[in-house]
Scaffold this motif. Structure first.
Motif, mmCIF file in Angstrom:
data_model
loop_
_atom_site.group_PDB
_atom_site.id
_atom_site.type_symbol
_atom_site.label_atom_id
_atom_site.label_comp_id
_atom_site.label_asym_id
_atom_site.label_seq_id
_atom_site.Cartn_x
_atom_site.Cartn_y
_atom_site.Cartn_z
ATOM 1 N N ASP A 1 3.513 4.567 7.830
ATOM 2 C CA ASP A 1 3.659 3.137 8.112
ATOM 3 C C ASP A 1 3.274 2.894 9.573
ATOM 4 N N ILE A 2 2.105 2.289 9.759
ATOM 5 C CA ILE A 2 1.566 2.127 11.115
ATOM 6 C C ILE A 2 2.469 1.241 11.962
ATOM 7 N N PHE B 1 -6.558 4.620 -3.511
ATOM 8 C CA PHE B 1 -6.809 5.461 -2.329
ATOM 9 C C PHE B 1 -5.613 6.333 -2.002
ATOM 10 N N VAL C 1 0.804 -1.227 0.000
ATOM 11 C CA VAL C 1 0.000 0.000 0.000
ATOM 12 C C VAL C 1 0.836 1.276 0.000
ATOM 13 N N ARG D 1 -6.596 -7.720 11.316
ATOM 14 C CA ARG D 1 -5.922 -8.404 10.203
ATOM 15 C C ARG D 1 -5.383 -9.770 10.625
ATOM 16 N N LEU E 1 7.927 12.711 7.679
ATOM 17 C CA LEU E 1 6.947 13.021 6.633
ATOM 18 C C LEU E 1 6.687 14.528 6.555
ATOM 19 N N LEU F 1 -5.135 8.890 16.481
ATOM 20 C CA LEU F 1 -4.168 9.917 16.068
ATOM 21 C C LEU F 1 -4.895 11.106 15.449
ATOM 22 N N LEU F 2 -4.115 11.999 14.860
ATOM 23 C CA LEU F 2 -4.663 13.081 14.030
ATOM 24 C C LEU F 2 -3.723 13.196 12.838
ATOM 25 N N PRO F 3 -4.152 13.779 11.729
ATOM 26 C CA PRO F 3 -3.220 13.968 10.624
ATOM 27 C C PRO F 3 -1.995 14.717 11.161
ATOM 28 N N GLY F 4 -0.812 14.146 10.985
ATOM 29 C CA GLY F 4 0.379 14.734 11.623
ATOM 30 C C GLY F 4 1.390 15.262 10.627
ATOM 31 N N PHE G 1 -6.311 -2.364 15.091
ATOM 32 C CA PHE G 1 -6.085 -2.374 13.632
ATOM 33 C C PHE G 1 -5.392 -3.665 13.217
ATOM 34 N N ALA H 1 -1.426 4.518 1.377
ATOM 35 C CA ALA H 1 -2.311 4.303 2.545
ATOM 36 C C ALA H 1 -1.808 5.043 3.773
ATOM 37 N N PHE I 1 4.869 3.185 14.274
ATOM 38 C CA PHE I 1 4.472 4.036 15.408
ATOM 39 C C PHE I 1 4.944 3.449 16.733
ATOM 40 N N LEU J 1 -4.832 7.880 1.636
ATOM 41 C CA LEU J 1 -5.357 7.902 3.005
ATOM 42 C C LEU J 1 -4.301 8.412 3.981
ATOM 43 N N PRO K 1 -8.077 9.010 7.933
ATOM 44 C CA PRO K 1 -8.638 8.093 8.944
ATOM 45 C C PRO K 1 -7.805 8.000 10.223
ATOM 46 N N GLU K 2 -6.868 8.938 10.400
ATOM 47 C CA GLU K 2 -5.995 8.832 11.569
ATOM 48 C C GLU K 2 -6.765 8.690 12.879
HETATM 49 N N1 T1G Z 1 0.863 1.045 7.395
HETATM 50 C C1 T1G Z 1 1.359 -0.210 7.433
HETATM 51 N N2 T1G Z 1 0.719 -1.296 6.930
HETATM 52 C C2 T1G Z 1 -0.485 -1.072 6.369
HETATM 53 C C3 T1G Z 1 -1.062 0.210 6.289
HETATM 54 C C4 T1G Z 1 -0.330 1.296 6.830
HETATM 55 N N3 T1G Z 1 -0.778 2.541 6.770
HETATM 56 N N4 T1G Z 1 -2.269 0.074 5.675
HETATM 57 C C5 T1G Z 1 -2.401 -1.218 5.376
HETATM 58 N N5 T1G Z 1 -1.346 -1.909 5.790
HETATM 59 C C6 T1G Z 1 -1.119 -3.342 5.613
HETATM 60 C C7 T1G Z 1 -2.099 -4.159 6.405
HETATM 61 O O1 T1G Z 1 -1.645 -4.325 7.735
HETATM 62 C C8 T1G Z 1 -2.073 -5.453 5.622
HETATM 63 O O2 T1G Z 1 -0.870 -6.109 5.980
HETATM 64 C C9 T1G Z 1 -1.905 -5.009 4.179
HETATM 65 O O3 T1G Z 1 -1.359 -3.672 4.249
HETATM 66 C C10 T1G Z 1 -3.211 -4.961 3.428
HETATM 67 O O4 T1G Z 1 -4.105 -4.181 4.224
HETATM 68 C C11 T1G Z 1 1.215 11.066 9.302
HETATM 69 C C12 T1G Z 1 -0.033 9.478 11.063
HETATM 70 C C13 T1G Z 1 -5.506 0.807 3.000
HETATM 71 C C14 T1G Z 1 -7.992 0.583 3.133
HETATM 72 O O5 T1G Z 1 -5.172 4.411 8.645
HETATM 73 O O6 T1G Z 1 -7.400 1.300 6.077
HETATM 74 O O7 T1G Z 1 -0.889 8.329 7.917
HETATM 75 O O8 T1G Z 1 -1.977 -8.128 6.960
HETATM 76 O O9 T1G Z 1 -5.637 -6.094 4.694
HETATM 77 O O10 T1G Z 1 -8.630 -4.490 3.112
HETATM 78 O O11 T1G Z 1 -0.978 11.880 9.237
HETATM 79 O O12 T1G Z 1 -5.371 -1.292 4.962
HETATM 80 O O13 T1G Z 1 -1.137 -8.149 4.603
HETATM 81 O O14 T1G Z 1 0.505 -8.087 6.531
HETATM 82 O O15 T1G Z 1 -6.278 -3.722 5.300
HETATM 83 O O16 T1G Z 1 -7.465 -3.751 0.959
HETATM 84 C C15 T1G Z 1 -3.352 6.377 8.136
HETATM 85 C C16 T1G Z 1 -4.942 2.008 7.168
HETATM 86 C C17 T1G Z 1 -2.090 5.928 8.823
HETATM 87 C C18 T1G Z 1 -5.023 3.399 6.530
HETATM 88 C C19 T1G Z 1 -6.568 -1.369 2.506
HETATM 89 N N6 T1G Z 1 -3.780 5.360 7.195
HETATM 90 N N7 T1G Z 1 -5.155 0.959 6.198
HETATM 91 O O17 T1G Z 1 -7.511 -2.273 2.982
HETATM 92 O O18 T1G Z 1 -6.135 -4.438 2.877
HETATM 93 S S1 T1G Z 1 -1.584 7.083 10.031
HETATM 94 C C20 T1G Z 1 -4.670 4.424 7.559
HETATM 95 C C21 T1G Z 1 -6.414 0.667 5.756
HETATM 96 C C22 T1G Z 1 -1.039 8.410 9.087
HETATM 97 C C23 T1G Z 1 -0.220 10.712 8.966
HETATM 98 C C24 T1G Z 1 -0.806 9.658 9.827
HETATM 99 C C25 T1G Z 1 -6.519 -0.493 4.825
HETATM 100 C C26 T1G Z 1 -6.646 -0.085 3.368
HETATM 101 P P1 T1G Z 1 -0.869 -7.735 6.025
HETATM 102 P P2 T1G Z 1 -5.621 -4.643 4.375
HETATM 103 P P3 T1G Z 1 -7.520 -3.787 2.431
#
Ligand code: T1G
Length: 704
Positions: free
Chosen positions: A64-65, A100, A23, A281, A79, A132-135, A277, A61, A68, A102, A126-127
């Motif tokens: 990288d969660i 997406f 992603v 999975r 970032l 969280l909040l968008p950072g 989260f 996406a 954190f 996100l 979606p943070e």
């Molecule tokens: N970081 C790390 N791994 C992630 C990830 C992410 N952001 N998103 C998905 N994965 C991994 C997930 O664990 C799985 O791994 C694989 O990708 C497929 O995901 C600074 C602080 C994008 C809608 O919250 O909502 O940005 O299990 O099974 O159903 O402001 O993943 O295969 O090993 O869910 O097609 C904000 C979180 C982060 C989005 C895809 N972003 N992800 O859904 O596949 S915080 C999110 C999702 C941030 C900034 C802030 C969904 C998806 P594995 P999946 P899916």
């Protein structure tokens, strides 16, 4: 150039493709690679515009969660640093958004001067779902692009916008005709911008976002949402950051956002939500089931029983576009069931969640029948008849005669023994439990109950079907109550017993809602029905001999016809939906306590209520893990969050136990074992695994 980026030059354009599957999460290596590629393009005089896109069609996406809580999360280039640099590139930088954008992925797109999306793209922040909040600038740049209220709504809801809506609010500048046309559409925009000698970015539509809102907007917003947010801090931090965007210049606003983000990242709330989260999975990973496990084809589904549960279950399949036969034994019951389904859909239409056409499409997928012979071609049959073993027996013997070989036969039983049900057929390997939670068309949770003989491909197939119909499937072994209801037993036992010993229902429930549970267990019993709970207990009393004293108050209410909300009186008294304390209940409790010789106290502390209810809940969960009924502690958390209103921002009962400390949980159980006399001796038996974990100095709940 890093292999996380594909860098191409096309007469005057630089195409930068993100290539970190699955992603493009923005871990430190990808952040550095993006910065490097953009610097290269910025320094190349032949490059007149830059396009940032996802090499595999998925844009990004977010952060990288997995980073954190570790130093990697802030490792340079952070970032915010990368995005600040991108905003200073003096060439048009276009984000071509596939699938997406996100969180940090959308913030990356916001740092670009222009954005093009494909028709099915989803754009969101979606943070908040992670505490969280968008950072990385989202709370400061988005209000300046689309205005405070749409920006705040996106961050607080955590729900993404579809591409059309994103175009409408100005988040996208252009919509490609198809996913395949996305890059060409971005190229076309780039060439237009070059031809027009356009600036690197459009002028800011809301340069001073605060001008577009009332002076008391934020205080009103906080007040309007306070009760819904309960103790959650993440939404309040989002509001504080967006408020800063209205009060401060961008640079200072970014600094305030960063400070708030660091607080959020370190919070117990975010640790809990990040745990959830990954738990969701992990729940799909089952030992012995892999991507090579064959799956059975499921095209035709049948549901037996058109009551509340059967109708709700059937709706799940119709909602997913899967044809469903609904079988009843009586015509009027079938008509009633189908009419109720139509009524449910009509409510969705009224709420604007469904169109009339979609209602008819779904009703067309539902075919009623009174004849078992019609189920001969079903690939999956789900029984949802009355919770009596003899009725289940008749149904499964009939299914065994009628259904084709290889059909999966599932029971929606909420507590009966799936192995016994399987024994009514000559095909126990095809039998499984699918425990839907009511209302079945709303609740995400599905307990998938694996019988002793359930075949691996049957389990794998039902897990896939569960995902197809939007359920969160958690695998359980066979025991009374599976995972959720088995744990509900000791939890509600303590609540009942505390009322017998002198606490009021409100005092007990208020301690539990004080932990942000949706409702206290006695309120829940009044809602589900004191009579239902009594009848289930009666049928299970035979199953296990235990001291019924603890439920004696419930039994007494049942005898008095006080069934809860449905009769206007139960543990509480109800005027419509208003719930009030009922002074008669402590009197009833005092009377039966005297009859039983149970001493009453008027000084029961909230701490005692908390420890007895929660530690017994936790203890049972740990016992389930030890018995192998639950595969992992995080599965147990998912069951209680999604089936029983345990707050996700507390992480679930197992995560909560780790936060409290396993040693404190054990000490609490041992304390009440001593203090509660014979009752304590009987019920406050620490799970052996809990004792082993504490003895081994473990802080996480796992099988050892
Ligand atoms: N970081 C790390 N791994 C992630 C990830 C992410 N952001 N998103 C998905 N994965 C991994 C997930 O664990 C799985 O791994 C694989 O990708 C497929 O995901 C600074 C602080 C994008 C809608 O919250 O909502 O940005 O299990 O099974 O159903 O402001 O993943 O295969 O090993 O869910 O097609 C904000 C979180 C982060 C989005 C895809 N972003 N992800 O859904 O596949 S915080 C999110 C999702 C941030 C900034 C802030 C969904 C998806 P594995 P999946 P899916």
């Amino acid at each position: 150039m890093s292999d996380l980026i594909h860098y191409r030059l096309e007469d005057g354009l630089a195409l930068i493709g993100l290539a970190r599957p699955p992603v493009n999460s923005l871990g430190q290596p990808l952040r550095a690679a993006i910065l490097d590629a953009c610097e290269r393009a910025a320094a190349d005089a032949s490059v007149k515009a830059i396009i940032l896109h996802g090499e595999s069609g998925v844009f990004c996406a977010g952060a990288d969660i997995t980073e954190f809580g570790s130093s990697a999360s802030h490792a340079t280039p952070s970032l915010p640093e990368v995005l600040l640099r991108l905003t200073s590139i003096d060439k048009p930088l276009i984000a071509a958004i596939g699938t997406f954008a996100l969180g940090g992925g959308l913030e990356l797109a916001l740092a670009c001067g222009y954005r093009v999306g494909e028709p099915k793209a989803r754009l969101g922040l979606p943070e908040i779902n992670l505490g969280l909040l968008p950072g990385a600038g989202g709370t400061q740049r988005l209000p300046r692009l689309i205005g405070v209220e749409p920006a705040l709504d996106l961050m607080i809801s955590g729900q993404p916008l579809n591409a059309a809506r994103a175009l409408e609010v100005g988040l996208l500048d252009r919509l490609a005709g198809s996913p395949e046309a996305l890059l060409d559409s971005a190229r076309e925009l780039a060439r237009e911008l070059i031809a027009q000698n356009a600036p690197a970015r459009r002028s800011t539509p809301f340069a001073n976002p605060g001008e577009s809102i009332a002076a008391d907007f934020f205080s009103q917003f906080l007040a309007a949402n306070a009760s819904r947010w309960k103790s959650r801090q993440a939404p309040r931090r989002v509001v504080a950051a967006v408020e800063a965007s209205c009060r401060l210049p961008l640079t200072e606003g970014l600094a305030e956002e960063r400070a708030l983000f660091k607080q959020a990242e370190a919070s117990a709330e975010s640790r809990a939500l990040r745990h959830v989260f990954f738990a969701e999975r992990e729940a799909g990973r089952i030992p012995g089931i892999g991507s090579d496990t064959p799956l059975r084809k499921i095209d035709k589904v049948a549901v037996i029983g058109a009551g509340t549960m059967g109708g709700g279950i059937a709706m799940n399949f119709a909602n997913a576009g899967i044809a469903v036969k609904l079988l009843e034994v009586k015509g009027e019951a079938l008509d009633r069931g189908l009419a109720q389904i139509r009524k449910n859909y009509e409510i969705s239409v009224k709420r604007g969640k469904l169109s009339d056409a979609q209602l008819e499409q779904r009703m067309a997928l539902l075919q009623g029948t009174l004849d078992y012979a019609d189920l001969a071609d079903a690939d999956l049959v789900i029984e949802a008849v009355f919770e009596k073993m003899e009725i289940k027996e008749a149904v499964f013997r009939r299914l065994d005669e009628v259904c084709k070989p290889g059909a999966i036969l599932a029971s929606n039983t909420s507590s009966l023994d799936v192995d016994v049900i399987a024994s009514f057929t000559k095909r126990p390997q095809d039998v499984i439990g699918l425990h839907f939670f009511s209302p079945a068309n709303v609740m995400r949770l599905l307990e998938v109950v694996r019988g002793r003989e359930t075949a691996p491909d049957v389990l794998a197939t039902t897990m896939k079907v569960a995902k197809q119909i939007g359920k969160l499937a958690v695998v359980s072994g066979v025991c009374f109550g599976f995972i959720g209801n088995r744990m509900l037993e000791p939890y509600s036992r303590e609540a009942h017993r505390l009322v017998l010993e002198g606490a009021t229902p409100a005092q007990v429930d208020n301690v539990l809602t004080g932990l942000d549970l949706n409702m206290g267990v006695l309120t829940m019993l009044d809602l589900a029905g004191v009579d239902v709970n009594f009848l289930v207990r009666q049928s299970n009393l035979a199953a296990s001999s235990h001291d019924a004293s603890y439920h004696i108050v419930g039994d007494e209410l049942y005898k008095l016809g006080r069934y809860g909300q449905k009769t206007g009186r139960g543990f509480y008294v109800y005027e419509g939906r208003d719930r009030k304390d009922d002074p008669e209940v402590p009197e009833i409790a005092a009377r039966v306590a005297a009859e039983l010789g149970v001493a009453r106290r008027d000084n029961i502390s909230n701490e005692e209520i908390h420890d007895r209810c929660l530690f017994m809940l936790i203890n049972e969960g740990i016992q389930l893990l030890d018995e192998g009924i639950a595969l992992r502690a995080s599965d147990i958390d998912l069951v209680w969050i999604n089936g029983y209103g345990f707050p996700a921002h507390v992480g679930g009962p197992m995560h909560y136990a780790e936060t409290v400390g396993l040693d404190k949980v054990l000490a609490g159980i041992q304390r009440y074992r001593k203090e509660l006399g014979a009752y304590g001796e009987m019920w406050f038996q620490p799970a052996s695994l809990l004792e082993r974990l504490v003895a081994a100095g473990k802080t996480r709940i796992e099988k050892i």
